[in-house]
Design a protein around this motif. Structure first.
Motif, mmCIF file in Angstrom:
data_model
loop_
_atom_site.group_PDB
_atom_site.id
_atom_site.type_symbol
_atom_site.label_atom_id
_atom_site.label_comp_id
_atom_site.label_asym_id
_atom_site.label_seq_id
_atom_site.Cartn_x
_atom_site.Cartn_y
_atom_site.Cartn_z
ATOM 1 N N HIS A 70 37.645 -6.689 16.237
ATOM 2 C CA HIS A 70 39.024 -6.184 16.258
ATOM 3 C C HIS A 70 39.324 -5.421 14.962
ATOM 4 N N ASP A 71 38.926 -6.001 13.839
ATOM 5 C CA ASP A 71 39.187 -5.371 12.542
ATOM 6 C C ASP A 71 38.494 -4.027 12.449
ATOM 7 N N ARG A 72 37.213 -3.954 12.872
ATOM 8 C CA ARG A 72 36.471 -2.699 12.792
ATOM 9 C C ARG A 72 37.076 -1.648 13.712
ATOM 10 N N LEU A 73 37.443 -2.044 14.917
ATOM 11 C CA LEU A 73 38.022 -1.083 15.854
ATOM 12 C C LEU A 73 39.380 -0.589 15.360
ATOM 13 N N GLU A 74 40.174 -1.496 14.829
ATOM 14 C CA GLU A 74 41.491 -1.106 14.321
ATOM 15 C C GLU A 74 41.338 -0.132 13.158
ATOM 16 N N ARG A 75 40.404 -0.409 12.266
ATOM 17 C CA ARG A 75 40.183 0.506 11.144
ATOM 18 C C ARG A 75 39.686 1.865 11.626
ATOM 19 N N TYR A 76 38.823 1.831 12.631
ATOM 20 C CA TYR A 76 38.323 3.097 13.166
ATOM 21 C C TYR A 76 39.462 3.910 13.786
ATOM 22 N N ALA A 77 40.356 3.226 14.509
ATOM 23 C CA ALA A 77 41.495 3.915 15.120
ATOM 24 C C ALA A 77 42.376 4.561 14.058
ATOM 25 N N ARG A 78 42.615 3.841 12.968
ATOM 26 C CA ARG A 78 43.446 4.389 11.894
ATOM 27 C C ARG A 78 42.745 5.562 11.213
ATOM 28 N N TYR A 79 41.435 5.471 11.083
ATOM 29 C CA TYR A 79 40.640 6.569 10.527
ATOM 30 C C TYR A 79 40.785 7.825 11.388
ATOM 31 N N ARG A 80 40.680 7.665 12.706
ATOM 32 C CA ARG A 80 40.839 8.809 13.606
ATOM 33 C C ARG A 80 42.251 9.377 13.544
ATOM 34 N N GLU A 114 43.628 12.529 0.055
ATOM 35 C CA GLU A 114 43.744 12.359 1.504
ATOM 36 C C GLU A 114 42.380 12.087 2.131
ATOM 37 N N VAL A 115 41.346 12.780 1.672
ATOM 38 C CA VAL A 115 39.989 12.552 2.184
ATOM 39 C C VAL A 115 39.522 11.142 1.833
ATOM 40 N N ASP A 116 39.763 10.730 0.584
ATOM 41 C CA ASP A 116 39.362 9.383 0.153
ATOM 42 C C ASP A 116 40.062 8.309 0.977
ATOM 43 N N GLN A 117 41.344 8.506 1.262
ATOM 44 C CA GLN A 117 42.091 7.516 2.030
ATOM 45 C C GLN A 117 41.547 7.397 3.452
ATOM 46 N N ALA A 118 41.161 8.524 4.037
ATOM 47 C CA ALA A 118 40.613 8.500 5.396
ATOM 48 C C ALA A 118 39.323 7.687 5.449
ATOM 49 N N GLY A 177 75.559 -8.334 4.290
ATOM 50 C CA GLY A 177 74.659 -8.507 3.157
ATOM 51 C C GLY A 177 73.636 -7.392 3.031
ATOM 52 N N ARG A 178 72.821 -7.501 2.017
ATOM 53 C CA ARG A 178 71.815 -6.487 1.739
ATOM 54 C C ARG A 178 70.661 -6.624 2.737
ATOM 55 N N PRO A 179 69.986 -5.503 3.048
ATOM 56 C CA PRO A 179 68.888 -5.557 4.018
ATOM 57 C C PRO A 179 67.723 -6.403 3.501
ATOM 58 N N GLU A 180 67.022 -7.039 4.412
ATOM 59 C CA GLU A 180 65.854 -7.855 4.074
ATOM 60 C C GLU A 180 64.599 -7.071 4.408
ATOM 61 N N LEU A 181 63.571 -7.204 3.576
ATOM 62 C CA LEU A 181 62.321 -6.503 3.844
ATOM 63 C C LEU A 181 61.588 -7.188 4.990
ATOM 64 N N CYS A 182 61.115 -6.369 5.911
ATOM 65 C CA CYS A 182 60.339 -6.866 7.045
ATOM 66 C C CYS A 182 58.935 -6.279 6.959
ATOM 67 N N TYR A 183 57.934 -7.119 7.129
ATOM 68 C CA TYR A 183 56.539 -6.685 7.072
ATOM 69 C C TYR A 183 55.964 -6.694 8.487
ATOM 70 N N ARG A 184 55.219 -5.650 8.809
ATOM 71 C CA ARG A 184 54.653 -5.515 10.149
ATOM 72 C C ARG A 184 53.189 -5.115 10.051
ATOM 73 N N TRP A 185 52.346 -5.750 10.878
ATOM 74 C CA TRP A 185 50.932 -5.407 10.898
ATOM 75 C C TRP A 185 50.776 -3.963 11.361
ATOM 76 N N ARG A 186 49.908 -3.240 10.699
ATOM 77 C CA ARG A 186 49.790 -1.806 10.985
ATOM 78 C C ARG A 186 48.704 -1.575 12.036
ATOM 79 N N GLY A 187 49.083 -1.620 13.303
ATOM 80 C CA GLY A 187 48.162 -1.305 14.385
ATOM 81 C C GLY A 187 48.425 0.089 14.888
ATOM 82 N N ARG A 188 47.789 0.420 16.015
ATOM 83 C CA ARG A 188 48.040 1.725 16.609
ATOM 84 C C ARG A 188 49.377 1.743 17.310
ATOM 85 N N VAL A 189 50.076 2.877 17.216
ATOM 86 C CA VAL A 189 51.387 3.022 17.842
ATOM 87 C C VAL A 189 51.216 3.475 19.286
#
Length: 241
Positions: free
Chosen positions: A127-137, A151-155, A229-241
């Motif tokens: 799952h981790d490898r496929l998710e990373r590959y999807a983000r790379y693409r 930008e190239v390094d990040q990819a 009140g003030r907004p609260e930070l929400c964290y979300r796993w970064r998968g494919r949209v």
């Protein structure tokens, strides 16, 4: 040779090449469960893989990614990689193998293998490898030129799993795995307090790990506005949209 497993819908098409029927079925199932991917076929030899890829390209539906075992009954997987490149196939390759020899790893890199996954492995590891590959693409999906070296390094960095030894001081790999798992399983995201409660750590500790996941590109941080009140930070796993 197996027929097409899923020929409908958009996404990243995957061909599983594995001679062990049990392992082949498991890998195909893993791919089918991964959002944004679809398994288009399962074959058990180099010859069948080449025929499948040729037919898919001729039909105007070239395969995007090959999950490739290296030890096949009619040849070596890396030789298949070289044959594919010589024939003009552009499919990326993730090696799925028990071969631990470092010389083999170097040859895999030179043959164009984008990731190397050692057997036995868990569904989470694939799952981790496929998710990373999807983000790379996704990062290279637009046309035109890169804005610069960063930008190239990040990819390319998206394909690599961070080394455990490079965790910031005070963070531990087991706790990071727990927090990441809790966040991955939440479809709408979590606050630091909610993540801490689910992971069995304090809010402050959870926030440190969540911020590390954001910094490494595995999660995103966004404000969540309530009624008062003030907004609260929400964290979300970064998968494919």
């Amino acid at each position: 040779m197996s027929g097409a497993a899923d020929t409908a819908g958009a996404g990243i098409s995957v061909l599983v090449v594995e001679d062990d029927p049990v392992a082949a079925a498991a890998h195909t199932l893993y791919v089918r469960r991964e959002p944004g991917f679809h398994a288009v076929g399962t074959v058990h030899s180099c010859a069948d893989a080449l025929r499948f890829l040729d037919r898919a390209r001729a039909a105007g539906k070239p395969v995007d990614l090959v999950l490739l075992d290296l030890y096949l009954p009619d040849g070596h997987g890396l030789q298949l990689c070289r044959t594919l490149r010589a024939a003009g196939h552009g499919a990326d390759v993730i090696a799925v193998t028990s071969a631990r020899d470092l010389a083999m790893v170097r040859q895999a890199v030179s043959a164009g293998v984008v990731q190397y996954l050692l057997k036995p492995f868990s569904a989470a590891a694939l799952h981790d490898r496929l998710e990373r590959y999807a983000r790379y693409r996704d990062s290279l999906g637009r046309t035109g030129e890169a804005t610069g070296q960063e930008e190239v390094d990040q990819a390319f960095a998206l394909l690599r799993t961070p080394e455990r030894s490079t965790l910031p001081k005070g963070l531990s790999a087991p706790t990071l795995d727990t927090v990441a798992s809790v966040l991955r399983e939440s479809p709408t995201g979590l606050s630091a307090a909610a993540a801490g409660a689910a992971a069995g750590v304090s809010r402050i500790t959870a926030r440190r790990y969540l911020e590390h996941l954001v910094e490494t590109g595995s999660a995103v941080r966004e404000p969540q506005y309530g009624s008062v009140g003030r907004p609260e930070l929400c964290y979300r796993w970064r998968g494919r949209v």
